[in-house]
Design a protein around this motif. Structure first.
Motif, short mmCIF file in Angstrom:
data_model
loop_
_atom_site.label_atom_id
_atom_site.label_comp_id
_atom_site.label_asym_id
_atom_site.label_seq_id
_atom_site.Cartn_x
_atom_site.Cartn_y
_atom_site.Cartn_z
N ARG A 255 31.86 7.34 16.82
CA ARG A 255 32.09 6.84 18.18
C ARG A 255 30.93 7.28 19.06
NH1 ARG A 255 36.80 8.88 16.34
NH2 ARG A 255 38.50 7.41 16.04
N PHE A 282 26.01 1.66 12.10
CA PHE A 282 26.95 0.60 12.51
C PHE A 282 28.21 0.63 11.65
CE2 PHE A 282 28.65 -3.66 11.93
CZ PHE A 282 28.95 -4.00 13.24
N ASP A 283 27.99 0.80 10.35
CA ASP A 283 29.13 0.78 9.43
C ASP A 283 30.04 1.99 9.57
OD1 ASP A 283 28.71 -1.65 8.29
OD2 ASP A 283 27.33 -0.89 6.78
N TYR A 284 29.68 2.89 10.43
CA TYR A 284 30.52 4.08 10.61
C TYR A 284 31.26 4.04 11.95
CZ TYR A 284 28.34 5.96 6.47
OH TYR A 284 27.94 6.15 5.17
N LEU A 285 30.97 3.01 12.74
CA LEU A 285 31.60 2.93 14.07
C LEU A 285 33.07 2.62 13.94
CD1 LEU A 285 28.91 0.96 16.06
CD2 LEU A 285 29.61 3.34 16.41
N ASP A 286 33.89 3.40 14.61
CA ASP A 286 35.33 3.16 14.57
C ASP A 286 35.87 2.80 15.95
OD1 ASP A 286 37.55 2.83 13.01
OD2 ASP A 286 38.29 4.86 13.33
N ALA A 287 34.96 2.50 16.85
CA ALA A 287 35.35 2.07 18.19
C ALA A 287 34.13 1.40 18.80
CB ALA A 287 35.78 3.27 19.04
N PRO A 288 34.34 0.51 19.77
CA PRO A 288 33.19 -0.09 20.44
C PRO A 288 32.33 1.00 21.09
CG PRO A 288 35.21 -1.23 21.02
CD PRO A 288 35.61 -0.01 20.28
N ASN A 326 41.56 4.69 21.63
CA ASN A 326 41.45 3.27 21.24
C ASN A 326 41.80 2.33 22.39
OD1 ASN A 326 40.48 3.49 18.66
ND2 ASN A 326 42.51 3.70 17.76
N TYR A 328 39.60 0.66 24.00
CA TYR A 328 38.70 -0.51 23.96
C TYR A 328 38.75 -1.22 22.61
CZ TYR A 328 36.93 2.00 28.00
OH TYR A 328 36.83 2.64 29.19
#
Lengths: 328, 450
Positions: A255, A282-288, A326, A328
């Motif tokens: 995040r 990018f592949d580790y993002l769990d939220a905008p 969460n 967003y």
């Protein structure tokens, strides 16, 4: 380790470098007997004399132009902008000459100059004396932009900036001048372009610089007591940006919140988000990914409105909580 | 191409299943996971679920037919598919061409079920399109098919990403083999978060599809020869239970008076230095009395005649280590309680010693089987032919019962008696009348004097 203010740390860096290297000299408005608008060069006229602590007319164009010229012929000038806002008067020598000479002359000319400037809001100095113009400076290839957040970093980074063969804009935050921190005596340097994790965490990365690092750290410490683990990454150098450190941290936390004082539109937070969006993180993002920046308004004079125009600790805390829940 | 519906193998050495019924008909829509076939192996009956959704077609094995496992038993058609697109009509074995055992198959990524040119495979991977969704224009999916399918997706505005999920959730979904559409998202608008995927993956791990089954290596059983007495008991009881229509009637007896009477008798016996009278002996005496009043319970059926017997010879079933024997108290109706008790003690001792003579076990006209000493409250017994009835006696238990018309409850010693009678000779009412007299005599032992 002795405690020193941010102002003293910058003063020490300049004094030590001027003692070490006689090509280093100061130029600026009221930097001599007055000691500079924020007292950074207090006492330096007495030690180094008017040849090396040069009072100038009120002309930023003249100061930066002369500094660029001096740098090209072998000197290492430190030019002071009383307020960052005034660099706008000197963009032609800074951006068209200093930034480009080394490239245009195939490396035969270097421009080892530092332009120190006091930026940011929080002192009631209103719209023309409170801006954060880092993003404008960062937009021009050939210029490095440094924005220290602590006295320790300020000294180490300024020494590196003075020794760097390229023009460096050294952005000091007015509110930080009085902040104290541990600063070792004697020479040390912090490499430009290297970020530092000021507070390790696992759930969210806050990328910031300058005064926003202190605010983010206060929030991270507060949330830590609740078991919320926030990592605060201090970029220290805005250009070149330490992309690797950003990507590494976001891969760890998943995040991202970028916090800066400069207005959001065109601010450098967008640059950080783009770095992450285009990377393996990018592949580790769990939220905008989110950014928290100054409002797109001139900084107001009224102190309540002034505070409301830029991110405060409560804003940072609320945004972190929103991302982690969460929203967003 | 139609998806083959393959009969799963449920056991190591299983080769076929018997199809009991098709729960769906050809042409009917079936959903993945829905039971479609009911089958029977030599061990279990099971429902076979649809491996894919679509239209059921091309059933190859009908109900009550045996179908080989791991082979195609039917097909599932997707939209726009027909059975005509099978490679060779009437060649159901084609989809699972047996690999020659001698040729080792090189390890390679699983080939898609859909035949496609290598170029089509590459292009579909590049475009992130699932090959099995691409309609083929010829025998194989070609690059052109993939590209025009991709174009059609764009025109329809269909996103290949159907399930909202964070990038981290997508990555973890792949890494953990958890399909995103199988995860319920807790994020905003149902977005799947990384934690949701990990939770699902963990749940899948702790809930394996099939519970651990210990190795079914059968331990050797102890083999006892089924011969001699055991076999004779088996034959007689089987014949009895199969040929005699048994009826069973149960009553509760308040044993207070009987117990009191037995106590007084035993006080006398003690004075005379004689052994105490057992409950069984008391029962034999009372049953003999009752049988004299109900001849149909003391009878045999011989060809076309019901023989109502004069003799009352009561057998008392006696448990032995290796079986059961029924010594008979001859002319029990003519013996005193003390006499019955003596006979009973003697015969029981002989039985346990294995020393009973043929005479001592012959001629029974009625049998009493008492399991009260084992704590059995009530049970049913099988009639010992050619007798017409047997009385099963349970244990005496002290329990609360209503003892008068004012609903007064008192604790009394209660015993259950269950009479098994041959309904060919004995109707329910006849049996009930016998039981009623028996109960009266046990609850008022002085009646036996009458």
């Amino acid at each position: 380790m002795p405690e020193k203010t941010y102002r003293e740390a910058i003063h020490d860096a300049m004094v030590e470098e001027m003692r070490r290297d006689e090509t280093v000299f100061l130029m600026g408005e009221d930097i001599g007997s007055y000691g500079g608008a924020f007292g950074v060069s207090a006492g330096m006229l007495a030690e180094f004399g008017p040849e090396r602590v040069r009072e100038t007319p009120i002309s930023e164009l003249g100061i930066v132009g002369a500094a660029a010229g001096a740098a090209m012929v072998g000197m290492k000038p430190i030019a002071e902008m009383m307020f960052m806002d005034f660099i706008l008067l000197a963009l032609e020598p800074l951006m068209n000459q200093a930034a480009k000479a080394r490239y245009m002359f195939g490396g035969k000319a270097t421009v080892p100059m530092v332009v120190r400037m006091a930026g940011g809001s929080g002192t009631g100095a209103a719209a023309q004396h409170s801006q954060s113009l880092e993003s404008i400076l960062m937009a021009i290839p050939g210029i490095k932009v440094v924005a220290p957040s602590t006295p320790y970093d300020a000294k180490g980074l300024l020494i590196s900036a003075i020794r760097d063969p390229n023009p460096v804009c050294f952005v000091e935050h007015k509110v930080l001048y009085k902040v104290k921190g541990e600063v070792p005596e004697g020479e040390y340097s912090i490499p430009l372009g290297v970020a530092e994790i000021k507070h390790p965490g696992t759930q969210l990365t806050v990328v910031s610089s300058g005064i926003m690092v202190s605010k983010s750290l206060a929030v991270a410490t507060k949330l830590e007591a609740e078991g919320i683990s926030v990592e605060v990454l201090d970029l220290r150098t805005l250009r070149p940006m330490d992309n690797e450190a950003i990507i590494k941290s976001v891969k760890k936390t998943g995040r991202l919140l970028v916090v800066h004082e400069a207005p959001q539109t065109g601010g450098w937070a967008g640059e950080v988000l783009a770095v992450v969006a285009g990377s393996e993180a990018f592949d580790y993002l769990d939220a905008p990914m989110r950014r928290l920046a100054g409002k797109d308004v001139p900084i107001p004079y009224n102190r309540f409105l002034e505070a409301a125009a830029v991110p405060q600790e409560a804003d940072i805390e609320a945004e972190i909580r929103a991302i982690l829940s969460n929203k967003y | 191409m139609p998806t083959p519906f393959i009969m799963p193998k449920m056991d190591m050495d299983q080769e076929v299943v018997t199809i009991i019924s098709w729960l769906k008909k050809e042409g009917e829509r079936i959903e993945k996971g829905e039971p479609v076939i009911e089958v029977e192996t030599d061990k279990i009956t099971s429902e076979i679920e649809a491996p894919e959704s679509g239209i059921l077609a091309g059933i190859l094995y009908q109900e009550n037919e045996e179908a080989p496992v791991t082979k195609v038993v039917a097909y599932i058609l997707k939209e726009g598919e027909s059975m005509d697109s099978l490679p060779a009509a009437g060649a159901p074995a084609a989809p699972q061409v047996a690999q020659p055992a001698a040729a080792p198959v090189p390890a390679q990524p699983a080939k898609p079920a859909v035949p496609a040119t290598p170029l089509a495979e590459k292009v579909s991977a590049d475009l992130h399109i699932k090959l099995d969704q691409v309609p083929a224009s010829g025998p194989k999916v070609t690059r052109k098919d993939v590209e025009s399918f991709a174009e059609s997706l764009k025109e329809q505005g269909e996103h290949r990403v159907q399930t909202p999920a964070t990038p981290a959730a997508r990555r973890l979904s792949g890494e953990n083999g958890v399909p995103l559409d199988a995860v319920s998202g807790t994020g905003p608008r149902g977005r799947v978060q990384a934690a949701d995927v990990l939770h699902q993956a963990a749940a899948a791990q702790v809930a394996p599809e099939k519970p651990f089954k210990p190795a079914s290596k059968a331990l050797p059983a102890t083999a006892v020869p089924f011969v001699g007495k055991r076999k004779r008991i088996a034959e007689r009881l089987t014949a009895s239970y199969q040929s005699i229509p048994h009826i069973f009637l149960t009553v509760e007896v308040d044993m207070s008076a009987a117990e009191a009477a037995r106590k007084r008798v035993n006080q006398l016996a003690e004075k005379q230095g004689k052994p105490a009278v057992s409950v069984t002996a008391f029962l034999v005496k009372t049953v003999a009395w009752a049988l004299k009043r109900h001849p149909y319970l003391n009878a045999t059926l011989q060809d076309d005649k019901i023989q109502l017997l004069q003799d009352v010879n009561i057998g008392v079933a006696t448990a032995l280590e290796d079986g059961l024997i029924v010594p008979v108290i001859q002319a029990a109706d003519q013996l005193s309680l003390a006499g019955i008790n003596e006979h009973l003690r003697y015969l029981t001792a002989q039985a346990r010693a294995g020393a009973l003579t043929a005479e001592e076990v012959a001629g029974g006209t009625f049998t009493i089987s008492n399991l009260g000493m084992f704590g059995i409250s009530s049970f049913t017994a099988i009639i010992n032919p050619p007798q017409s009835a047997i009385l099963a006696v349970g244990t005496v238990t002290r329990k609360p019962v209503v003892v008068d018309e004012n609903d007064t409850i008192a604790v009394r010693p209660i015993m259950n008696l269950t009479l098994s009678a041959d309904h060919r000779l004995v109707d329910g009412a006849v049996a009930a009348a016998f039981l009623a007299d028996l109960v009266s005599a046990l609850e008022a032992p002085e009646l036996v004097l009458y």
